[in-house]
Design a protein around this motif. Structure first.
Motif, PDB file in Angstrom:
ATOM      1  N   PHE A   2       0.833  -1.188   0.000  1.00 61.78           N
ATOM      2  CA  PHE A   2       0.000   0.000   0.000  1.00 61.78           C
ATOM      3  C   PHE A   2       0.873   1.244   0.000  1.00 61.78           C
ATOM      4  O   PHE A   2       1.791   1.369   0.776  1.00 61.78           O
ATOM      5  N   GLU A   3       0.578   2.169  -0.869  1.00 64.74           N
ATOM      6  CA  GLU A   3       1.392   3.383  -0.998  1.00 64.74           C
ATOM      7  C   GLU A   3       0.714   4.622  -0.442  1.00 64.74           C
ATOM      8  O   GLU A   3       1.318   5.673  -0.392  1.00 64.74           O
ATOM      9  N   GLY A   4      -0.572   4.539  -0.038  1.00 65.35           N
ATOM     10  CA  GLY A   4      -1.272   5.734   0.430  1.00 65.35           C
ATOM     11  C   GLY A   4      -1.733   6.574  -0.749  1.00 65.35           C
ATOM     12  O   GLY A   4      -1.811   6.113  -1.874  1.00 65.35           O
ATOM     13  N   THR A   5      -2.005   7.836  -0.491  1.00 60.10           N
ATOM     14  CA  THR A   5      -2.432   8.728  -1.553  1.00 60.10           C
ATOM     15  C   THR A   5      -1.205   9.236  -2.313  1.00 60.10           C
ATOM     16  O   THR A   5      -0.077   8.993  -1.918  1.00 60.10           O
ATOM     17  N   GLU A   6      -1.432   9.970  -3.383  1.00 57.23           N
ATOM     18  CA  GLU A   6      -0.325  10.459  -4.207  1.00 57.23           C
ATOM     19  C   GLU A   6       0.654  11.322  -3.430  1.00 57.23           C
ATOM     20  O   GLU A   6       1.847  11.311  -3.700  1.00 57.23           O
ATOM     21  N   ASP A   7       0.155  12.081  -2.430  1.00 53.68           N
ATOM     22  CA  ASP A   7       1.053  12.935  -1.657  1.00 53.68           C
ATOM     23  C   ASP A   7       1.647  12.214  -0.444  1.00 53.68           C
ATOM     24  O   ASP A   7       2.331  12.813   0.371  1.00 53.68           O
ATOM     25  N   GLY A   8       1.377  10.907  -0.321  1.00 56.12           N
ATOM     26  CA  GLY A   8       1.950  10.112   0.766  1.00 56.12           C
ATOM     27  C   GLY A   8       1.149  10.128   2.054  1.00 56.12           C
ATOM     28  O   GLY A   8       1.489   9.437   3.008  1.00 56.12           O
ATOM     29  N   SER A   9       0.063  10.896   2.104  1.00 57.29           N
ATOM     30  CA  SER A   9      -0.754  10.932   3.313  1.00 57.29           C
ATOM     31  C   SER A   9      -1.641   9.689   3.372  1.00 57.29           C
ATOM     32  O   SER A   9      -1.910   9.058   2.352  1.00 57.29           O
TER      33      SER A   9
END
Length: 145
Positions: A2-9
């Protein structure tokens, strides 16, 4: 992984559902699906499923008639944080001495509960309190994912 959202949040997933015990399978299934998608191991998925079930069961019994559970999952690369809230006529938080609370603390890495009272500027003095349970399950160290 899982990478989270594009901004890392962390990604947030929210479910609002009638606070009735017959809806528990839906909430458990969502928790398991989120944990699988985040590449948690099978034991962690099972632990999260059971903990979410216990937290929701506890709050359903405290809810007002026709209450709605608000379930929020925040998913990051190494943790799933779950917060469930229900309106209640009682300002009492779930007991930390109960068997159910011991289950929650055993299955998760973090547990907390609190009650928010009706807002002071509320025109309706009979406004319900909001009872919350928060828990977090972290990814097991050393596992790929």
């Amino acid at each position: 992984m899982f990478e989270g959202t594009e901004d890392g949040s962390p990604e947030e997933i929210e479910l609002r559902i009638a606070a009735v015990l017959t809806n528990l399978p839906i909430i458990r299934s969502l928790a398991a699906s989120i944990a699988m998608r985040a590449d948690f191991d099978l034991d962690s998925i099972a632990d999260l499923r059971l903990a979410v079930d216990e937290a929701c069961s506890t709050l359903i019994t405290q809810g007002t008639p026709d209450a709605v559970l608000r379930c929020s999952f925040q998913v990051s690369a190494d943790e799933i944080r779950f917060v469930v809230t229900v309106p209640s006529t009682s300002d009492t938080k779930p007991s930390s001495d109960s068997f159910g609370w011991r289950v929650l603390t055993t299955l998760t890495d973090h547990t907390a509960t609190w009650v928010d009272g009706p807002s002071d500027d509320s025109a309706d003095a009979s406004s319900p309190h909001l009872v919350h349970i928060e828990l977090a399950k972290r990814r097991v160290e050393g596992l790929p994912g």
